[in-house]
Design an enzyme around this catalytic site. Structure first.
Site, PDB file in Angstrom:
ATOM      1  N   CYS A   1      11.131   4.670   2.960  1.00  0.00           N
ATOM      2  CA  CYS A   1      11.086   3.289   3.451  1.00  0.00           C
ATOM      3  C   CYS A   1      11.727   2.372   2.399  1.00  0.00           C
ATOM      4  O   CYS A   1      11.401   2.459   1.213  1.00  0.00           O
ATOM      5  CB  CYS A   1       9.647   2.851   3.728  1.00  0.00           C
ATOM      6  SG  CYS A   1       8.857   3.872   4.990  1.00  0.00           S
TER       7      CYS A   1
ATOM      8  N   GLU B   1      -1.425   7.452  -8.414  1.00  0.00           N
ATOM      9  CA  GLU B   1      -2.195   6.235  -8.589  1.00  0.00           C
ATOM     10  C   GLU B   1      -3.226   6.056  -7.479  1.00  0.00           C
ATOM     11  O   GLU B   1      -3.012   6.477  -6.342  1.00  0.00           O
ATOM     12  CB  GLU B   1      -1.254   5.027  -8.572  1.00  0.00           C
ATOM     13  CG  GLU B   1      -0.389   4.978  -9.812  1.00  0.00           C
ATOM     14  CD  GLU B   1       0.611   3.833  -9.773  1.00  0.00           C
ATOM     15  OE1 GLU B   1       1.054   3.439 -10.857  1.00  0.00           O
ATOM     16  OE2 GLU B   1       0.938   3.347  -8.692  1.00  0.00           O
TER      17      GLU B   1
ATOM     18  N   CYS C   1      -8.077   2.981  -2.358  1.00  0.00           N
ATOM     19  CA  CYS C   1      -6.799   3.304  -1.721  1.00  0.00           C
ATOM     20  C   CYS C   1      -6.294   4.562  -2.426  1.00  0.00           C
ATOM     21  O   CYS C   1      -6.048   4.541  -3.635  1.00  0.00           O
ATOM     22  CB  CYS C   1      -5.855   2.126  -1.928  1.00  0.00           C
ATOM     23  SG  CYS C   1      -4.182   2.444  -1.389  1.00  0.00           S
TER      24      CYS C   1
ATOM     25  N   CYS D   1       7.000  10.679  -2.221  1.00  0.00           N
ATOM     26  CA  CYS D   1       7.018  10.491  -0.767  1.00  0.00           C
ATOM     27  C   CYS D   1       8.407  10.804  -0.238  1.00  0.00           C
ATOM     28  O   CYS D   1       9.404  10.546  -0.898  1.00  0.00           O
ATOM     29  CB  CYS D   1       6.643   9.045  -0.437  1.00  0.00           C
ATOM     30  SG  CYS D   1       6.449   8.747   1.337  1.00  0.00           S
TER      31      CYS D   1
ATOM     32  N   CYS E   1       9.469   0.034   0.017  1.00  0.00           N
ATOM     33  CA  CYS E   1       8.267   0.590  -0.611  1.00  0.00           C
ATOM     34  C   CYS E   1       8.575   1.208  -1.971  1.00  0.00           C
ATOM     35  O   CYS E   1       9.517   1.992  -2.103  1.00  0.00           O
ATOM     36  CB  CYS E   1       7.654   1.631   0.316  1.00  0.00           C
ATOM     37  SG  CYS E   1       6.179   2.413  -0.365  1.00  0.00           S
TER      38      CYS E   1
ATOM     39  N   CYS F   1       0.327  -3.477  -2.019  1.00  0.00           N
ATOM     40  CA  CYS F   1       1.035  -2.541  -1.132  1.00  0.00           C
ATOM     41  C   CYS F   1       2.461  -2.287  -1.574  1.00  0.00           C
ATOM     42  O   CYS F   1       3.221  -3.222  -1.804  1.00  0.00           O
ATOM     43  CB  CYS F   1       1.110  -3.123   0.270  1.00  0.00           C
ATOM     44  SG  CYS F   1      -0.461  -3.282   1.050  1.00  0.00           S
TER      45      CYS F   1
HETATM   46  N1  SAH Z   1       3.036   6.335   4.149  1.00  0.00           N
HETATM   47  C1  SAH Z   1       2.004   5.593   4.731  1.00  0.00           C
HETATM   48  C2  SAH Z   1       0.954   5.080   3.756  1.00  0.00           C
HETATM   49  C3  SAH Z   1       1.429   4.435   2.485  1.00  0.00           C
HETATM   50  S1  SAH Z   1       2.057   2.788   2.587  1.00  0.00           S
HETATM   51  C4  SAH Z   1       2.568   4.458   5.566  1.00  0.00           C
HETATM   52  O1  SAH Z   1       3.779   4.301   5.579  1.00  0.00           O
HETATM   53  O2  SAH Z   1       1.836   3.808   6.272  1.00  0.00           O
HETATM   54  C5  SAH Z   1       0.700   1.761   2.938  1.00  0.00           C
HETATM   55  C6  SAH Z   1       1.105   0.437   3.579  1.00  0.00           C
HETATM   56  O3  SAH Z   1       1.797  -0.407   2.645  1.00  0.00           O
HETATM   57  C7  SAH Z   1       2.057   0.637   4.749  1.00  0.00           C
HETATM   58  O4  SAH Z   1       1.760  -0.203   5.812  1.00  0.00           O
HETATM   59  C8  SAH Z   1       3.366   0.243   4.133  1.00  0.00           C
HETATM   60  O5  SAH Z   1       4.298  -0.063   5.109  1.00  0.00           O
HETATM   61  C9  SAH Z   1       2.957  -0.926   3.258  1.00  0.00           C
HETATM   62  N2  SAH Z   1       3.953  -1.282   2.263  1.00  0.00           N
HETATM   63  C10 SAH Z   1       4.763  -0.463   1.586  1.00  0.00           C
HETATM   64  N3  SAH Z   1       5.562  -1.167   0.775  1.00  0.00           N
HETATM   65  C11 SAH Z   1       5.236  -2.451   0.917  1.00  0.00           C
HETATM   66  C12 SAH Z   1       5.698  -3.662   0.313  1.00  0.00           C
HETATM   67  N4  SAH Z   1       6.668  -3.647  -0.598  1.00  0.00           N
HETATM   68  N5  SAH Z   1       5.117  -4.802   0.687  1.00  0.00           N
HETATM   69  C13 SAH Z   1       4.123  -4.810   1.598  1.00  0.00           C
HETATM   70  N6  SAH Z   1       3.650  -3.705   2.196  1.00  0.00           N
HETATM   71  C14 SAH Z   1       4.201  -2.543   1.868  1.00  0.00           C
END
Ligand code: SAH
Length: 343
Positions: free
Chosen positions: A115, A91, A104, A111, A118, A332
């Site tokens: 996390c 995406e 983006c 991945c 996420c 995000c």
């Molecule tokens: N792997 C990288 C880039 C992808 S995530 C990273 O971890 O930075 C991009 C951003 O979205 C990151 O700051 C991540 O922490 C945030 N993010 C992921 N899931 C989220 C959620 N459920 N709510 C808000 N931000 C989120």
């Protein structure tokens, strides 16, 4: 499959043309067709002889993604689901800001970081995207919308620093003044904190913005949200960030997703101030987006504002990120390929 012509930077293209017995200046013409004119086949390159076009076709392909789905949010944000031509899908999201259009992009199919908050974590890691596939996300949307995109963030699916070489090459292609000509300052790399790669990036001194997904100033809490913290803890991460700042003189952006009763109270804000005090940085507060089956809930607006004000009052510049596209799961952490299963 033939090689993807978009994986080649200008130097590679010059070598490829020399190998075909052609003059190197042809490389610049072809590079322009691909990245400026944004053509989708060799036959569109009208100032290139038919003979050369045929030779190129024997070796290379365009690997243009198919759009499997396009969703448009009430706020104008657009989410694309692209078919990567190997049975997978990724995406990309197009956002409109006052200062221009931002894409983006995804850097991997799936991945590995795991996390807990996420949505991309729900996608099994399949493979890295190639430089051409990273750039194709931008080219494809520019074609579809007939627009020019001015900024790019590596905040889609994947961990960009876990696909370091391909991401670096994509940036080099994006930067090239004879092609897309997007300056490094218009590009942000977001990382969950792969410390050795932050040092490597700093040594490249490419002037892009580095965003660090921090989310907590406390190791225990951060480890509960982000398993990567068990490998590279906050102290090591901050040390690497300080090195990045020293090397590049660039301000780091720390991302902090606020989850109710988890990392959003005064103690958390105090710990964050203590951690970041004196650093050339900025904190981007993100109201966490709840994911399906996830245990983290969005903080209250009141808490988010209090948290921001506390940081600002104590010398840390903090802003609250505007939520875009949440009605189409494009905000995000909401990017995932559930649509593929439906297709
Ligand atoms: N792997 C990288 C880039 C992808 S995530 C990273 O971890 O930075 C991009 C951003 O979205 C990151 O700051 C991540 O922490 C945030 N993010 C992921 N899931 C989220 C959620 N459920 N709510 C808000 N931000 C989120």
């Amino acid at each position: 499959m033939k090689a993807n012509i978009k994986d080649l930077n200008l130097t590679d293209l010059k070598i490829a043309l020399e190998d075909l017995g052609e003059k190197p200046y042809r490389a610049e013409q072809i590079f322009k067709w691909i990245f400026v004119e944004n053509v989708t086949s060799f036959d569109d390159m009208t100032n290139i002889s038919k003979e050369l076009r045929e030779k190129l076709k024997e070796k290379f392909d365009f690997h243009n993604f198919n759009i499997l789905q396009k969703q448009i949010s009430k706020d104008g944000t657009k989410k694309y689901l692209f078919d990567t031509l190997d049975g997978n899908a990724i995406e990309s999201v197009l956002m409109e800001y006052k200062y221009g259009k931002t894409i983006c992009v995804s850097s991997q199919i799936g991945c590995k970081m795991g996390c807990k908050f996420c949505a991309s974590t729900g996608i099994k890691f399949a493979r890295n995207l190639t430089p051409g596939e990273i750039v194709e996300q931008l080219l494809n949307i520019q074609r579809d919308e007939n627009i020019k995109i001015s900024n790019l963030v590596f905040m889609g699916i994947g961990e960009p620093l876990d696909n370091f070489d391909n991401v670096m090459k994509a940036i080099e292609i994006l930067n090239n003044q004879k092609g897309i000509n997007m300056g490094a300052r218009h590009i942000s790399i977001s990382t969950s904190g792969l410390v050795p790669k932050i040092y490597e990036l700093a040594d490249k001194n490419i002037q892009c913005t580095l965003s660090i997904s921090l989310h907590s100033a406390d190791n225990k809490k951060r480890s509960q949200m982000m398993p990567v913290n068990d490998t590279y803890n906050i102290e090591e991460l901050i040390k690497a960030c300080k090195y990045y700042i020293e090397k590049t003189n660039r301000r780091i952006s720390f991302e902090y997703a606020l989850a109710k009763e988890n990392n959003d109270n005064l103690e958390d804000a105090k710990a964050l101030v203590k951690l970041l005090k004196g650093m050339l940085c900025h904190v981007n507060l993100i109201p966490i987006n709840k994911i399906e089956g996830g245990k983290f809930n969005k903080s209250t607006n009141e808490n988010i504002i209090k948290f921001r004000d506390y940081l600002n009052d104590h010398g840390i510049v903090a802003t609250i990120r505007r939520e875009l596209g949440s009605d189409i799961d494009a905000a995000c952490g909401q990017l995932r390929k559930k649509e593929v299963e439906k297709c």
